[in-house]
Design a protein around this motif. Structure first.
Motif, short mmCIF file in Angstrom:
data_model
loop_
_atom_site.label_atom_id
_atom_site.label_comp_id
_atom_site.label_asym_id
_atom_site.label_seq_id
_atom_site.Cartn_x
_atom_site.Cartn_y
_atom_site.Cartn_z
N ARG A 49 0.80 -1.11 -0.27
CA ARG A 49 0.17 0.33 -0.18
C ARG A 49 1.16 1.58 -0.01
N LEU A 50 2.13 0.99 0.40
CA LEU A 50 3.37 2.22 0.76
C LEU A 50 3.86 2.65 -1.19
N ILE A 51 4.06 1.18 -1.52
CA ILE A 51 4.80 1.76 -2.91
C ILE A 51 2.96 1.92 -4.01
N ASN A 52 1.71 2.11 -3.56
CA ASN A 52 1.01 1.88 -4.48
C ASN A 52 0.73 4.04 -3.90
N ALA A 53 0.94 4.41 -2.94
CA ALA A 53 0.71 4.94 -2.85
C ALA A 53 1.79 6.40 -3.59
N VAL A 54 3.23 5.86 -3.42
CA VAL A 54 3.98 6.85 -3.94
C VAL A 54 3.73 6.33 -5.41
N THR A 55 3.29 5.17 -6.21
CA THR A 55 3.26 4.92 -7.70
C THR A 55 2.44 5.90 -8.19
N ILE A 65 0.10 5.81 6.29
CA ILE A 65 0.97 4.45 5.84
C ILE A 65 1.78 4.85 6.89
N PHE A 66 2.57 5.98 6.69
CA PHE A 66 3.85 5.95 7.20
C PHE A 66 3.63 5.86 8.54
N SER A 67 3.28 6.78 9.11
CA SER A 67 2.76 7.34 10.83
C SER A 67 2.34 6.03 11.07
N ILE A 68 1.47 5.38 10.60
CA ILE A 68 1.25 3.43 11.04
C ILE A 68 2.27 2.63 11.65
N ILE A 69 3.09 3.12 10.37
CA ILE A 69 4.74 2.11 10.45
C ILE A 69 5.29 2.93 11.43
N TYR A 70 5.41 3.83 11.83
CA TYR A 70 6.09 4.61 12.88
C TYR A 70 5.45 4.18 14.63
#
Length: 198
Positions: A49-55, A65-70
């Motif tokens: 999902r992170l990859i999809n958001a960036v692409t 997504i990065f907030s969830i990971i952090y």
């Protein structure tokens, strides 16, 4: 909200996978799952999902997504030095994967950060990885905007040249550009703020 659904889905999957054994087998609630200090949180579906958001150039999605990971790794867990280093390596690997997956014409100015020398990876190190992901996302968004502007200009030139043609229509223009009428209508509205028939 899509990110809340993402988080709820992930929590449900984790709860279903954590079965307590006793006289009866039962599924536990997410809040009852013991957090293992050595395990870091970076599931494959969240990475995708992170990859999809960036692409897609979706900066808001990337931030969520990065907030969830952090939060999962630094607020809810107390990672060991080796787990933090492995998480850091995995996120760097995602950056590298993205760098090679994105179109070559993008102006990717950010170099990937090297792995910190110190034994313990600090939280700030993840900020550098996030900055790289944000720069990729912004480059995609800018590229997409430029591409859409150029495409809109081509359509407008075509319409301008054929304005007097009684056969000019949404359908004939869509056929000229090898796209569906529905897509052209939506695209035109998004890019110009007006309807094609205006």
């Amino acid at each position: 909200h899509p990110v809340n659904l993402l988080k709820a889905n992930q929590e449900a999957r984790e709860a279903l996978n954590c079965v307590q054994f006793g006289k009866k087998q039962r599924v536990v609630r997410y809040a009852q799952i013991p957090v293992q200090k050595e395990d870091y949180f970076y599931p494959i579906d969240l990475e995708q999902r992170l990859i999809n958001a960036v692409t897609l150039g979706n900066t808001k999605g990337l931030n969520e997504i990065f907030s969830i990971i952090y939060n999962e790794n630094f607020e809810k867990r107390s990672l060991s030095a080796s787990s933090a280093r492995n998480l850091y390596r995995d996120t760097l690997s995602t950056c590298l994967h993205l760098k090679h997956k994105l179109p070559a014409e993008l102006d990717l100015k950010w170099e990937l950060p090297s792995e910190p020398e110190e034994k313990a990876i600090r939280r700030e190190s993840f900020g550098k990885v996030f900055a790289v992901l944000q720069s990729y996302c912004e480059a995609v968004s800018s590229h997409k905007s430029d591409r859409n502007r150029i495409y809109t200009e081509k359509i407008m030139r075509f319409v301008g040249r054929h304005y007097e043609d009684p056969n000019l229509s949404l359908t004939s223009t869509a056929q000229k550009f090898s796209i569906s009428s529905g897509y052209l209508s939506t695209f035109f509205k998004e890019q110009t703020g007006g309807n094609f028939s205006d």
